[in-house]
Design a protein around this motif. Structure first.
Motif, PDB file in Angstrom:
ATOM      1  N   SER A  96      10.233  85.391   9.751  1.00 30.89           N
ATOM      2  CA  SER A  96      10.417  84.334   8.753  1.00 30.89           C
ATOM      3  C   SER A  96      10.776  85.022   7.446  1.00 30.89           C
ATOM      4  O   SER A  96       9.942  85.721   6.875  1.00 30.89           O
ATOM      5  N   ASP A  97      12.015  84.831   7.006  1.00 31.73           N
ATOM      6  CA  ASP A  97      12.428  85.470   5.756  1.00 31.73           C
ATOM      7  C   ASP A  97      11.711  84.843   4.562  1.00 31.73           C
ATOM      8  O   ASP A  97      11.331  85.521   3.626  1.00 31.73           O
ATOM      9  N   ASP A  98      11.546  83.526   4.608  1.00 29.73           N
ATOM     10  CA  ASP A  98      10.841  82.834   3.523  1.00 29.73           C
ATOM     11  C   ASP A  98       9.350  82.815   3.839  1.00 29.73           C
ATOM     12  O   ASP A  98       8.899  83.511   4.728  1.00 29.73           O
ATOM     13  N   ILE A 114      -2.052  73.756  27.186  1.00 30.56           N
ATOM     14  CA  ILE A 114      -0.796  74.272  26.633  1.00 30.56           C
ATOM     15  C   ILE A 114      -1.038  74.642  25.174  1.00 30.56           C
ATOM     16  O   ILE A 114      -1.598  73.838  24.414  1.00 30.56           O
ATOM     17  N   VAL A 115      -0.629  75.845  24.798  1.00 32.07           N
ATOM     18  CA  VAL A 115      -0.685  76.270  23.402  1.00 32.07           C
ATOM     19  C   VAL A 115       0.755  76.441  22.946  1.00 32.07           C
ATOM     20  O   VAL A 115       1.526  77.157  23.584  1.00 32.07           O
ATOM     21  N   LYS A 116       1.114  75.761  21.855  1.00 33.16           N
ATOM     22  CA  LYS A 116       2.459  75.925  21.300  1.00 33.16           C
ATOM     23  C   LYS A 116       2.330  76.533  19.913  1.00 33.16           C
ATOM     24  O   LYS A 116       1.593  76.019  19.080  1.00 33.16           O
ATOM     25  N   ILE A 117       3.053  77.625  19.700  1.00 33.01           N
ATOM     26  CA  ILE A 117       3.068  78.271  18.385  1.00 33.01           C
ATOM     27  C   ILE A 117       4.486  78.142  17.847  1.00 33.01           C
ATOM     28  O   ILE A 117       5.413  78.770  18.352  1.00 33.01           O
ATOM     29  N   ALA A 118       4.627  77.273  16.850  1.00 31.98           N
ATOM     30  CA  ALA A 118       5.957  76.936  16.328  1.00 31.98           C
ATOM     31  C   ALA A 118       6.125  77.489  14.920  1.00 31.98           C
ATOM     32  O   ALA A 118       5.253  77.322  14.073  1.00 31.98           O
ATOM     33  N   ASP A 119       7.245  78.156  14.688  1.00 32.52           N
ATOM     34  CA  ASP A 119       7.541  78.649  13.340  1.00 32.52           C
ATOM     35  C   ASP A 119       8.857  78.049  12.864  1.00 32.52           C
ATOM     36  O   ASP A 119       9.593  77.457  13.651  1.00 32.52           O
ATOM     37  N   GLU A 171      11.238  78.399  23.208  1.00 35.05           N
ATOM     38  CA  GLU A 171      12.356  77.521  22.877  1.00 35.05           C
ATOM     39  C   GLU A 171      12.764  77.898  21.467  1.00 35.05           C
ATOM     40  O   GLU A 171      11.912  78.006  20.585  1.00 35.05           O
ATOM     41  N   SER A 172      14.046  78.118  21.265  1.00 33.31           N
ATOM     42  CA  SER A 172      14.462  78.574  19.948  1.00 33.31           C
ATOM     43  C   SER A 172      15.908  78.216  19.666  1.00 33.31           C
ATOM     44  O   SER A 172      16.702  78.033  20.594  1.00 33.31           O
ATOM     45  N   GLU A 173      16.205  78.142  18.397  1.00 33.50           N
ATOM     46  CA  GLU A 173      17.577  77.946  17.974  1.00 33.50           C
ATOM     47  C   GLU A 173      17.790  78.817  16.741  1.00 33.50           C
ATOM     48  O   GLU A 173      16.937  78.860  15.849  1.00 33.50           O
ATOM     49  N   LYS A 174      18.914  79.529  16.731  1.00 29.77           N
ATOM     50  CA  LYS A 174      19.215  80.431  15.620  1.00 29.77           C
ATOM     51  C   LYS A 174      19.160  79.654  14.296  1.00 29.77           C
ATOM     52  O   LYS A 174      19.741  78.580  14.191  1.00 29.77           O
ATOM     53  N   LYS A 176      16.717  78.033  13.126  1.00 28.40           N
ATOM     54  CA  LYS A 176      15.832  76.858  13.118  1.00 28.40           C
ATOM     55  C   LYS A 176      14.422  77.156  13.600  1.00 28.40           C
ATOM     56  O   LYS A 176      13.638  76.242  13.829  1.00 28.40           O
ATOM     57  N   GLY A 177      14.101  78.422  13.782  1.00 23.66           N
ATOM     58  CA  GLY A 177      12.742  78.747  14.214  1.00 23.66           C
ATOM     59  C   GLY A 177      12.578  78.818  15.719  1.00 23.66           C
ATOM     60  O   GLY A 177      13.500  78.542  16.481  1.00 23.66           O
ATOM     61  N   SER A 178      11.368  79.192  16.133  1.00 27.93           N
ATOM     62  CA  SER A 178      11.043  79.369  17.543  1.00 27.93           C
ATOM     63  C   SER A 178       9.707  78.716  17.864  1.00 27.93           C
ATOM     64  O   SER A 178       8.837  78.650  17.008  1.00 27.93           O
ATOM     65  N   THR A 179       9.577  78.284  19.112  1.00 28.14           N
ATOM     66  CA  THR A 179       8.298  77.782  19.605  1.00 28.14           C
ATOM     67  C   THR A 179       7.954  78.523  20.882  1.00 28.14           C
ATOM     68  O   THR A 179       8.711  78.484  21.853  1.00 28.14           O
TER      69      THR A 179
END
Length: 188
Positions: A96-98, A114-119, A171-174, A176-179
């Motif tokens: 995370s740059d910011d 289920i554990v989801k870690i979303a950034d 799950e990720s998108e350039k 837009k973060g990752s989960t």
């Protein structure tokens, strides 16, 4: 005293990480027997967050929990599974740059938790997401030294999760973060 306590804890964790590198090679040869006991996964998540909260505070970010699972008993190794969550949180912070904005969710699905870690960090392409759990894999960026590491963290994470009869995916998108999604079997 709080800072000293954290330094001491992180020092112990660094020592453990060295051990983990050695353990990965044992895991590869299926020689590792990790002792497991009944643990509350929510407690492991809360504990893991305390390891990173200072860094997150320092960077003006947050880690918010949304722990909705009602059944949380898993058969796990305290140290290794805490490390799994810390490693994923660490990556969320590193990429995370910011200010790191991280949300941790839990829910029960069937006989699993289920554990989801979303950034909301840099995210990654589909190609990178496919390979991110490989040993020594690092995304090739223009500036290779912007994030330190050996590409062992997520390989270790995957090995440990699988050793716990669990499953991990991303799950990720350039941009837009990752989960990261960890699925663990519940014990009654």
């Amino acid at each position: 005293m709080r800072y000293l306590g954290m330094i001491k804890e992180e020092n112990k964790r660094m020592h453990a990480q060295v051990e983990n590198v050695l353990r990965i090679s044992k895991l590869d040869k299926n020689e590792l027997n990790i002792s497991k006991e009944r643990l509350d996964l929510h407690e492991l998540v809360e504990d893991a967050i305390t390891h990173v909260e200072l860094i997150v505070e320092d960077r003006k970010g947050y880690v918010k929990t949304h722990l909705k699972a009602e059944q949380t008993s898993v058969l796990a190794n305290d140290t290794h599974f805490t490390n799994v969550i810390v490693n994923v949180l660490d990556n969320a912070i590193k990429y995370s740059d910011d200010a790191p904005k991280i949300d941790v969710y839990t829910e029960n699905v069937g006989n699993n938790i289920i554990v989801k870690i979303a950034d909301q960090g840099n995210g990654m392409s589909k190609a990178v997401a496919k390979r991110v759990f490989e040993k020594f894999y690092r995304e090739h960026t223009g500036n290779v030294h912007n994030v330190k590491g050996h590409g062992l963290g997520l390989a270790y994470v995957k090995k440990i999760v699988e050793d716990h009869q669990g499953h991990i995916s991303v799950e990720s998108e350039k941009g837009k973060g990752s989960t990261f999604i960890i699925k663990m079997p519940l014990i009654s």
